[in-house]
Design an enzyme around this catalytic site. Structure first.
Site, PDB file in Angstrom:
ATOM      1  N   ASP A  45      18.684  71.773  44.800  1.00 25.30           N
ATOM      2  CA  ASP A  45      17.898  73.080  44.861  1.00 25.30           C
ATOM      3  C   ASP A  45      18.723  74.253  45.297  1.00 25.30           C
ATOM      4  O   ASP A  45      18.641  75.210  44.676  1.00 25.30           O
ATOM      5  CB  ASP A  45      16.341  72.746  45.372  1.00 25.30           C
ATOM      6  CG  ASP A  45      15.715  74.240  45.311  1.00 25.30           C
ATOM      7  OD1 ASP A  45      15.313  74.499  43.981  1.00 25.30           O
ATOM      8  OD2 ASP A  45      15.332  74.535  46.362  1.00 25.30           O
ATOM      9  N   GLU A 117      17.690  68.606  39.674  1.00 27.98           N
ATOM     10  CA  GLU A 117      17.966  69.035  40.931  1.00 27.98           C
ATOM     11  C   GLU A 117      18.630  67.799  41.863  1.00 27.98           C
ATOM     12  O   GLU A 117      19.644  68.135  42.482  1.00 27.98           O
ATOM     13  CB  GLU A 117      16.822  69.800  42.009  1.00 27.98           C
ATOM     14  CG  GLU A 117      16.428  70.900  41.283  1.00 27.98           C
ATOM     15  CD  GLU A 117      15.269  71.630  41.768  1.00 27.98           C
ATOM     16  OE1 GLU A 117      14.960  72.572  41.881  1.00 27.98           O
ATOM     17  OE2 GLU A 117      14.682  70.712  42.679  1.00 27.98           O
TER      18      GLU A 117
END
Length: 225
Positions: A45, A117
């Site tokens: 992320d 992610e």
């Protein structure tokens, strides 16, 4: 159980892992026994946001901070990551616990976006910053090319903030007032409190989504006043 050939997924991703265990972990949901992907998701992320921000900075030298922020949001938002996951057909590679399998977790947007992610985080740990950067820019490249600073959509929180600032009103306060469900499948309830002491509530599968939903409600209320 048939052993999966993860090199086939590597071909789709355009990256072959030296340590295949990292890819397997990136595809492992919390509901599955063993190491899951949440720590990799945490790294991915941050890297995704950084690489996209850097790309936008150089691609749009005249864009304002607000425009850059909105364009970055367009790329890193859950809807975009889910679309990327579907392009790579990640659903068939996910490792889920029995409960999640029965409930259709392999189709759940939040699980798919987390996997993307996590894969970014896994690529980083398996290689280096530059290789990971090239991987990220390749999987989001077409979407970056289509961005326009003047037409980038503002999310509800940004719209609410700008609306209040234009009228010299204090910014809203967001608070998580409740969570429900198991850790891997939680629903958040968030309140948005305005300076008029109006409190709007909304739910979402993440704190961010719940805040955006609450901001949208608040914006509708104050615009109708």
């Amino acid at each position: 159980m048939i052993k999966k050939d993860y090199s086939q997924l590597g071909k789709r991703l355009g990256y072959q892992f030296s340590d295949e265990k990292l890819l397997i972990q990136a595809l492992t949901h919390r509901s599955f026994k063993g190491q899951h992907n949440e720590r990799l998701e945490f790294i991915g992320d941050s890297l995704l946001g950084m690489f996209v921000a850097e790309a936008l900075y150089f691609a749009f030298p005249k864009a304002t901070e607000g425009e850059l922020t909105r364009m970055r949001s367009q790329i890193v938002k859950g809807q975009t990551l889910t679309a990327i996951a579907k392009e790579f057909e990640l659903s068939s590679w996910l490792r889920l616990g029995p409960g999640e399998m029965k409930s259709g977790g392999f189709r759940r947007d939040s699980i798919l976006e987390d996997a993307v992610e996590a894969i970014i985080g896994a690529v980083y740990l398996d290689s280096d910053v530059d290789t990971c950067k090239q991987f990220v820019l390749r999987i989001v490249g077409q979407r970056l090319d289509k961005l326009d600073p003047k037409t980038a959509l503002k999310d509800p929180k940004t719209q609410l903030q700008e609306f209040l600032q234009s009228r010299k009103r204090p910014l809203p306060l967001y608070d998580v007032i409740g969570t429900q469900g198991q850790a891997h499948n939680q629903v958040f309830t968030v309140s948005c409190t305005l300076d008029t002491e109006q409190i709007l509530q909304a739910t979402g599968t993440s704190r961010r989504k719940a805040e955006q939903a609450a901001a949208k409600k608040a914006l509708e209320v104050i615009k109708s006043e």
